[in-house]
Each structure stands twice: as C-alpha cells, then as structure tokens.
Scaffold this motif. Structure first.
Motif, short mmCIF file in Angstrom:
data_model
loop_
_atom_site.label_atom_id
_atom_site.label_comp_id
_atom_site.label_asym_id
_atom_site.label_seq_id
_atom_site.Cartn_x
_atom_site.Cartn_y
_atom_site.Cartn_z
N PHE A 150 0.84 -1.19 0.00
CA PHE A 150 0.00 0.00 0.00
C PHE A 150 0.88 1.25 0.00
CE2 PHE A 150 -2.23 -3.30 2.42
CZ PHE A 150 -3.40 -3.42 1.68
N VAL A 151 0.33 2.32 -0.54
CA VAL A 151 0.98 3.63 -0.48
C VAL A 151 -0.01 4.62 0.15
CG1 VAL A 151 2.53 3.30 -2.42
CG2 VAL A 151 0.22 4.17 -2.84
N ALA A 152 0.54 5.73 0.62
CA ALA A 152 -0.27 6.79 1.22
C ALA A 152 -0.31 7.98 0.27
CB ALA A 152 0.30 7.20 2.57
N PRO A 153 -1.44 8.21 -0.41
CA PRO A 153 -1.51 9.30 -1.41
C PRO A 153 -1.17 10.68 -0.84
CG PRO A 153 -3.44 7.86 -1.56
CD PRO A 153 -2.70 7.47 -0.32
N GLN A 154 -1.47 10.89 0.44
CA GLN A 154 -1.22 12.20 1.05
C GLN A 154 0.11 12.24 1.79
OE1 GLN A 154 -4.73 13.19 3.42
NE2 GLN A 154 -5.95 11.91 2.04
N GLY A 155 0.96 11.25 1.52
CA GLY A 155 2.24 11.18 2.21
C GLY A 155 2.19 10.18 3.33
N ILE A 156 3.31 9.50 3.57
CA ILE A 156 3.33 8.42 4.56
C ILE A 156 3.05 8.93 5.96
CG2 ILE A 156 5.79 8.50 5.18
CD1 ILE A 156 3.86 5.31 4.24
N SER A 157 3.36 10.20 6.22
CA SER A 157 3.11 10.74 7.56
C SER A 157 1.62 10.94 7.83
CB SER A 157 3.85 12.07 7.77
OG SER A 157 3.34 13.07 6.91
N SER A 158 0.78 10.85 6.80
CA SER A 158 -0.66 10.99 7.01
C SER A 158 -1.20 9.87 7.89
CB SER A 158 -1.40 11.02 5.67
OG SER A 158 -1.22 9.80 4.96
N ILE A 159 -0.52 8.73 7.90
CA ILE A 159 -0.93 7.63 8.79
C ILE A 159 -0.76 8.06 10.24
CG2 ILE A 159 -0.43 5.25 9.49
CD1 ILE A 159 0.63 4.76 6.66
N ILE A 160 0.39 8.65 10.55
CA ILE A 160 0.66 9.09 11.91
C ILE A 160 -0.31 10.19 12.31
CG2 ILE A 160 2.31 10.42 13.27
CD1 ILE A 160 3.37 7.70 10.81
N LYS A 161 -0.54 11.16 11.42
CA LYS A 161 -1.43 12.28 11.73
C LYS A 161 -2.86 11.79 11.97
CE LYS A 161 1.42 15.51 9.08
NZ LYS A 161 2.06 16.10 10.26
N HIS A 162 -3.26 10.75 11.25
CA HIS A 162 -4.60 10.18 11.44
C HIS A 162 -4.77 9.67 12.86
CE1 HIS A 162 -8.15 7.61 10.86
NE2 HIS A 162 -7.43 6.62 11.37
N TYR A 163 -3.81 8.91 13.35
CA TYR A 163 -3.92 8.34 14.70
C TYR A 163 -3.76 9.39 15.78
CZ TYR A 163 -4.02 3.65 12.72
OH TYR A 163 -4.38 2.52 12.03
N LEU A 164 -2.89 10.37 15.56
CA LEU A 164 -2.74 11.43 16.55
C LEU A 164 -4.03 12.24 16.67
CD1 LEU A 164 0.87 12.76 15.84
CD2 LEU A 164 0.11 11.38 17.78
N LYS A 165 -4.67 12.52 15.55
CA LYS A 165 -5.94 13.25 15.59
C LYS A 165 -7.00 12.44 16.32
CE LYS A 165 -9.40 15.42 12.62
NZ LYS A 165 -9.80 15.73 11.21
N GLU A 166 -7.05 11.14 16.04
CA GLU A 166 -8.03 10.29 16.70
C GLU A 166 -7.81 10.24 18.21
OE1 GLU A 166 -9.12 5.55 17.00
OE2 GLU A 166 -8.41 6.31 15.06
N SER A 167 -6.55 10.31 18.63
CA SER A 167 -6.24 10.20 20.06
C SER A 167 -6.69 11.42 20.85
CB SER A 167 -4.74 10.01 20.24
OG SER A 167 -4.03 11.23 20.02
N GLY A 168 -6.78 12.57 20.19
CA GLY A 168 -7.12 13.79 20.90
C GLY A 168 -6.03 14.25 21.85
N ALA A 169 -4.83 13.69 21.71
CA ALA A 169 -3.73 14.05 22.60
C ALA A 169 -3.21 15.45 22.30
CB ALA A 169 -2.60 13.03 22.46
N LYS A 170 -2.61 16.05 23.30
CA LYS A 170 -1.91 17.31 23.10
C LYS A 170 -0.49 16.99 22.61
CE LYS A 170 -4.51 20.07 26.41
NZ LYS A 170 -4.44 20.99 27.59
N ILE A 171 -0.14 17.54 21.46
CA ILE A 171 1.14 17.22 20.83
C ILE A 171 2.12 18.37 21.05
CG2 ILE A 171 2.21 16.32 18.74
CD1 ILE A 171 -0.26 14.75 19.66
N TYR A 172 3.31 18.03 21.51
CA TYR A 172 4.34 19.04 21.75
C TYR A 172 5.60 18.62 21.01
CZ TYR A 172 1.22 20.32 25.60
OH TYR A 172 0.14 20.68 26.36
N PHE A 173 6.10 19.50 20.15
CA PHE A 173 7.31 19.22 19.39
C PHE A 173 8.52 19.93 20.02
CE2 PHE A 173 3.92 18.85 16.08
CZ PHE A 173 4.01 17.48 15.94
N ARG A 174 9.69 19.49 19.58
CA ARG A 174 10.96 20.01 20.10
C ARG A 174 11.04 19.85 21.62
NH1 ARG A 174 9.70 23.27 15.67
NH2 ARG A 174 11.32 23.16 14.05
N GLN A 175 10.58 18.70 22.08
CA GLN A 175 10.65 18.34 23.51
C GLN A 175 11.58 17.13 23.63
OE1 GLN A 175 8.84 20.18 25.92
NE2 GLN A 175 8.42 21.49 24.16
#
Length: 220
Positions: A150-175
C-alpha cells in the motif's frame, strides 16, 4: 492509575526504514481503567499519561489508549523533532506544498502474518483513503505470496497524523527528554528546555539508542 513505564515498537511493516523482528507475545494485561482501585473508578481522576515519540508506535499507542479509556486520560505526546512522523516523515517543497517526498518508509507491506493480527488497522486506513493499493511497479521489489503493498496518497506521515488526531492528545514538538526520576509515586520528566513535569504513566517509543541516553533512576 499506578505508576508505569514501557517502551514499544512499530506494528505496521514499513519499508526503507527497518522491519521489526518477531517477538514472543507479552502476557495479557488488564485494561488501564481496571488498574485503578474500585473507589477511584467510581470517582475517576484524570491520569496523566506521556507518550514520548510521535512516530507510528507513539501515534497508534495514543489512539488505542483513547479507545480503551475514553476521556479518562490527560494524554500528551512529545517529540524532539519539529513535526510528527519519526521514520515515516513526509517533507513538502517550500515552493509548492503539493510537491512532497516520503523520507524513510515509502510504502507499507501487509504480510499474511500481519493481516491475521492487524487487518482492522489496514481496513480502517483504506476506508479513510489514507492508504490505497500499490499498483505501480517498484524496481527490485521482491513479492512474497500473500503480501499486499500500500501507499499513502497524502504522504506516509498521514498515517501518523490520522492516529494522533483520533487520540485527541496534546502534541508538543521540540521536547527532548533528558531525565526520568520517580518522585512521590509519579514520574518526573526533565527535558532540555522548560521545567520538569510529572506523569502517572510514560510510554517510550523512540529507538533504543535514544532511550539509553536518558538519565535518571527509571533505569532501575
């Protein structure tokens, strides 16, 4: 929720990054809400949970925790990078956002083994249009009987973004986590910048060499 610490690996098999070796199945554990005493379940307290690493393992873990516990978690995801993805990152051209390139994993292989264990994950991503079957030939690809790519038409990172959105978690970068210590039955997490924060449960999903660089008494 009681104190806890664990580290994880990826579930989907990713290419041009690495593939996990088979592991012995871990003993079944009770759902997180059953780890609390009965009294605290009647008067639930929001457990603070930290997932370190916003790649595939971290994002899926966050989504599954949310599914199991509903709104009974204060869920945070930290990553030392400037965006989510880990080994499944998609970069965009600064001149044309529609011009992208996948860094690391470029396609996903569902083996017959993974299909038996994780078919619901693939079905969900296909239904959402995040994955689609790979039909174009790839030079040097070795196909095994029963494999599906399988491929991800919107980019492979769209898989990660899908699950992060579903989780409703607060995301913090550069930590970037530097130290983890046990303080009054809580995990005190120090980072390169900012004050330490305390959590009831920590899940480390970054590569093992990065985990070994973390200081503190959690190693004991």
């Amino acid at each position: 929720a009681g104190r806890g610490y664990c580290s994880g690996d990826v579930s989907l098999q990713e290419h041009q990054a690495w593939s996990p070796e088979p592991r012995a199945a871990a003993p079944p554990r009770p759902p997180l809400h059953k780890l609390r005493p009965a009294a605290s379940r009647r008067n639930p307290v929001m457990a603070r949970v930290l997932i370190v690493g916003a790649g595939l393992t971290g994002s899926v873990c966050a989504a599954l925790l949310r599914r199991e516990t509903g709104g009974l978690l204060h869920l945070s995801v930290w990553d030392k990078a400037g965006d989510s993805g880990g080994r499944m990152t998609t970069a965009s051209s600064p001149h044309n956002p529609q011009c992208t390139v996948d860094l690391g994993a470029q396609y996903i292989t569902c083996t017959s083994h993974y299909a038996k264990k994780h078919q619901s994950f693939y079905d969900e991503l296909l239904a959402c249009g995040i994955l689609k079957p790979l039909t174009s030939p790839v030079e040097g690809m070795v196909m095994k009987e029963g494999d599906c790519n399988f491929v991800a038409p919107q980019g492979i990172s769209s898989i990660i973004k899908h699950y992060l959105k579903e989780s409703g978690a607060k995301i913090y970068f550069r930590q970037c986590v530097t130290k983890i210590n046990l303080r009054n039955d809580k995990w005190e997490v120090s980072k390169e910048t900012g004050s330490p924060e305390c959590f009831d449960l920590i899940v480390l999903t970054m590569p093992i060499p990065h985990i070994l660089q973390i200081e503190g008494d959690f190693v004991n």
